[in-house]
Write an enzyme that holds these catalytic residues in place. Sequence first.
Site, short mmCIF file in Angstrom:
data_model
loop_
_atom_site.label_atom_id
_atom_site.label_comp_id
_atom_site.label_asym_id
_atom_site.label_seq_id
_atom_site.Cartn_x
_atom_site.Cartn_y
_atom_site.Cartn_z
N HIS A 147 -5.01 14.19 13.29
CA HIS A 147 -4.71 13.63 14.61
C HIS A 147 -5.08 14.59 15.74
O HIS A 147 -5.25 14.16 16.88
CB HIS A 147 -3.23 13.25 14.68
CG HIS A 147 -2.91 12.03 13.88
ND1 HIS A 147 -1.73 11.34 14.01
CD2 HIS A 147 -3.61 11.36 12.93
CE1 HIS A 147 -1.72 10.31 13.18
NE2 HIS A 147 -2.86 10.32 12.50
N SER A 156 -9.87 10.70 14.13
CA SER A 156 -10.44 10.15 12.91
C SER A 156 -11.95 9.99 13.02
O SER A 156 -12.49 9.75 14.10
CB SER A 156 -9.81 8.79 12.60
OG SER A 156 -8.41 8.90 12.39
N LYS A 191 -4.19 -4.30 9.06
CA LYS A 191 -5.34 -4.14 8.17
C LYS A 191 -4.95 -3.33 6.94
O LYS A 191 -5.38 -3.64 5.82
CB LYS A 191 -6.48 -3.45 8.92
CG LYS A 191 -7.84 -3.61 8.28
CD LYS A 191 -8.93 -3.13 9.22
CE LYS A 191 -10.31 -3.44 8.64
NZ LYS A 191 -11.39 -3.04 9.56
N ASP A 192 -4.13 -2.30 7.13
CA ASP A 192 -3.67 -1.50 5.99
C ASP A 192 -2.76 -2.30 5.07
O ASP A 192 -2.65 -2.00 3.87
CB ASP A 192 -2.91 -0.26 6.48
CG ASP A 192 -3.85 0.82 7.01
OD1 ASP A 192 -5.07 0.66 6.86
OD2 ASP A 192 -3.35 1.82 7.58
N GLU A 201 -4.34 13.08 -19.72
CA GLU A 201 -4.31 11.83 -18.96
C GLU A 201 -5.68 11.59 -18.32
O GLU A 201 -6.44 12.52 -18.09
CB GLU A 201 -3.24 11.90 -17.87
CG GLU A 201 -1.82 11.94 -18.39
CD GLU A 201 -1.34 10.60 -18.91
OE1 GLU A 201 -0.62 9.88 -18.20
OE2 GLU A 201 -1.71 10.29 -20.06
#
Length: 400
Positions: free
Chosen positions: A219, A223, A245-246, A289
């Site tokens: 920030h 971005s 949107k997220d 894993e």
Amino acid sequence: MFIIEQSKTLSTSGVRKNLSVLKQPALSVINDHLIAYPTPSNLNYFWGFGSLAGISLIIQIATGVFLACHYTPEVNLAFSSVEHIMRDVQGGFILRYMHANGASMFFTVTMVHMLRSLYYGSYQAPREAVWCVGVVILLLMVATAFMGYSLPFGQQSLWGISVITSLFSVVPFVGTELVQWLWGGFSVNNATLNRFFSLHYLLPFLIAGASIVHIAALHHKGSNNPLGINASADKINFYPYLVYKDRVGLLLFAIIFSVLVWFAPNLLAHPDNNIPANSLVTPLSIVPEWYFLIVYCILRSIPNKTGGVLAIGLVFVALLALPFIATSPIRSSNFRPYHRKAFYLFVSACFVLSWAGSKPVEQPYIFIGQTATLYFFFYFFVLVPVLGRLEYYLLTRNNN
């Protein structure tokens, strides 16, 4: 006329009241970073994976705290305590499956998040600190996940601890003593489980702190965007457009996560870890894993043990060095045709490493893993700096 003036007065006072509320320290932070944060208007859905990584971290911390209330870090009781959680604790099986599969979801969204940054050049100046803090978070995630995988103390847990911790024996002069310090003795014992349990409980909070630093650095510089250009002239508030949107990505995340937890909880787990640890019986194959398979394949692709450990360290060195060895003035691979092809080959190499790492240590899987390992490092240390200069040269020549 009096009524109109009175309504204007009430409206103005209401706005002032709302503004005064937003000036409160806690609320102003939320407003500045989650509501009114200026964001490029052209962000696509891949930018939502950072938020999903934060949600995954919250899930892991919440479920981990409740699981810790019932877990016993003792070699004779650890496996039984996990079974107790699964069978006797109300809702315990949900907590355990959410935590186990949540780790896979966490690594999935984090990997996509990093690949998006690679493709769109989000690691380049002025966001070097954002990328480097992200690599530190990845390293902490790997350490946390490894220690968490050891806690059920099944067959794969025991032998995974033995194999991975023995890698520290390659450290010159103090290697043997370092391994014994990690074990808390001359073999994997109660001290080992206690240390791993304590660190596994602590590290997620360090990841949370590093994530706050990561967001603050992001920030501070702003971005990136799919075009890779300065978007200061075309920014919108994070809320409501990008929040909604997220939510689309969150819905898809919740569906996949729910399917794993309720219908295929052991899909990504190794069946041998449902067998209590036995140091007298070696498993037919020791496979980590799935999110460890890339570095595991790189490790075993090097015939020398010391070289394999150095190769693992070189993976994180390559990631940390990426912002400083990149030479392209163009960020987005949408406008870099040669790098775009190299990037897709890099992603393919990562899939090949994961696939080869899950196979036995024999031919042709060894050769395939070595080839993919070679391209993995070739991409970072050769293609990234060379293609940046080559594409810039071709661009300037065509313009002239």
